[in-house]
Design a protein around this motif. Sequence first.
Motif, PDB file in Angstrom:
ATOM      1  N   HIS A 111     -78.890 -32.142 -20.348  1.00 59.48           N
ATOM      2  CA  HIS A 111     -77.687 -32.767 -20.904  1.00 59.48           C
ATOM      3  C   HIS A 111     -77.642 -32.574 -22.417  1.00 59.48           C
ATOM      4  O   HIS A 111     -76.589 -32.231 -22.982  1.00 59.48           O
ATOM      5  CB  HIS A 111     -77.659 -34.252 -20.562  1.00 59.48           C
ATOM      6  N   TYR A 112     -78.774 -32.819 -23.097  1.00 60.70           N
ATOM      7  CA  TYR A 112     -78.817 -32.697 -24.546  1.00 60.70           C
ATOM      8  C   TYR A 112     -79.094 -31.269 -25.008  1.00 60.70           C
ATOM      9  O   TYR A 112     -78.704 -30.888 -26.117  1.00 60.70           O
ATOM     10  CB  TYR A 112     -79.873 -33.644 -25.124  1.00 60.70           C
ATOM     11  N   ASP A 228     -72.918 -43.660 -31.137  1.00 61.12           N
ATOM     12  CA  ASP A 228     -72.907 -42.530 -30.207  1.00 61.12           C
ATOM     13  C   ASP A 228     -72.374 -41.271 -30.877  1.00 61.12           C
ATOM     14  O   ASP A 228     -72.884 -40.162 -30.651  1.00 61.12           O
ATOM     15  CB  ASP A 228     -72.053 -42.863 -28.985  1.00 61.12           C
ATOM     16  N   GLN A 232     -74.450 -37.877 -31.299  1.00 58.83           N
ATOM     17  CA  GLN A 232     -73.916 -36.640 -30.750  1.00 58.83           C
ATOM     18  C   GLN A 232     -73.799 -35.576 -31.825  1.00 58.83           C
ATOM     19  O   GLN A 232     -74.088 -34.394 -31.584  1.00 58.83           O
ATOM     20  CB  GLN A 232     -72.544 -36.908 -30.107  1.00 58.83           C
ATOM     21  N   ARG A 233     -73.381 -35.978 -33.021  1.00 63.92           N
ATOM     22  CA  ARG A 233     -73.286 -35.035 -34.123  1.00 63.92           C
ATOM     23  C   ARG A 233     -74.672 -34.503 -34.488  1.00 63.92           C
ATOM     24  O   ARG A 233     -74.845 -33.301 -34.742  1.00 63.92           O
ATOM     25  CB  ARG A 233     -72.642 -35.708 -35.335  1.00 63.92           C
ATOM     26  N   ASN A 236     -75.781 -32.092 -31.738  1.00 67.12           N
ATOM     27  CA  ASN A 236     -75.079 -30.814 -31.836  1.00 67.12           C
ATOM     28  C   ASN A 236     -75.691 -29.940 -32.921  1.00 67.12           C
ATOM     29  O   ASN A 236     -75.804 -28.719 -32.765  1.00 67.12           O
ATOM     30  CB  ASN A 236     -73.595 -31.050 -32.123  1.00 67.12           C
TER      31      ASN A 236
END
Length: 308
Positions: A111-112, A228, A232-233, A236
């Motif tokens: 997922h990550y 979150d 997420q940033r 990424n």
Amino acid sequence: YFSQCVFPNYGVLDGGGGSKTAALYRLSNQNDILGALATDAAIYADPNIYITSPNSTGTARCAEALSEINTAWGNVKSDWLKEVEAKVAGDSSIDPATIGTGSLGQEVIRHYFPLASDPYKVLQNIAVGHLMRDAALLYGAKYGDTTETAANLATKSTMSGWVTTARVFGSIVHVMRNLFEGLIYGLSCLLPIAVAVGGLAPLGTYLRILLWLQLWVPFYVLLNLFGDMEMQRAMNQLVAGSADGGPTVKQWLEVGEKAQLSLAYIGSLSFVVPSFAWGLLKGGEYAMSTAVNAMSSGSGAAQTASSI
């Protein structure tokens, strides 16, 4: 291994085209730490240095350390993976029988790190990277700038304290809010008596406290959303530019520090949510009062003007 076999080789580098410089670049930018160490094993294989090892003799040369590390990882991988999966599962509806089998861990890693070709290699790299970072702090404290090391440790300790405190507060805030809300609802049976004795003022106070408790929820939702988005940033950035999606040491240290700092200051804001909610409530009350007064004065002026 890092403090005795790896880091001492980089006290002095050998120029832009030197073997040590190239090895340090690979160690920092390759998403397989043990693979980078194996590529340049000759640099780290000092036959005169012995380090503590979990083998039968209790010691190993630097040249033997990598194979010992891989053996040790093979022995603890299943238990480490089970612990990680248990933390990820939490109190969810995931079947406990699947925890420790590797399926949940692979799902989380993919997922990550969607480009990861081997989820277990990513986990191994993360585990080794943690140890490498701790070893770098200890090595810097022993041989480097003690002031800088103390500042780094203090910053890490402060941020960890913020995150831990936020987790503790987050675990009790739901119980605290439910307790307050239940108490308010329980006191509603006494509201008619309070209104009969004190007029509408007790009703206003009751509604104000009830609305204050309800305002906690959107504030925490926004806070969690911001957290979150920050994570997420950071993730990424972590996977950007990696061939198989695994983190390099350079990416990991930069993004890890940013993510930890983001979670720390977001966690520190969790304490002031009740204050923010109360401030919004009082501000809205003042705004409504001002608007009503303005409308009242405006209608009175218009009525006076029409009569003239």
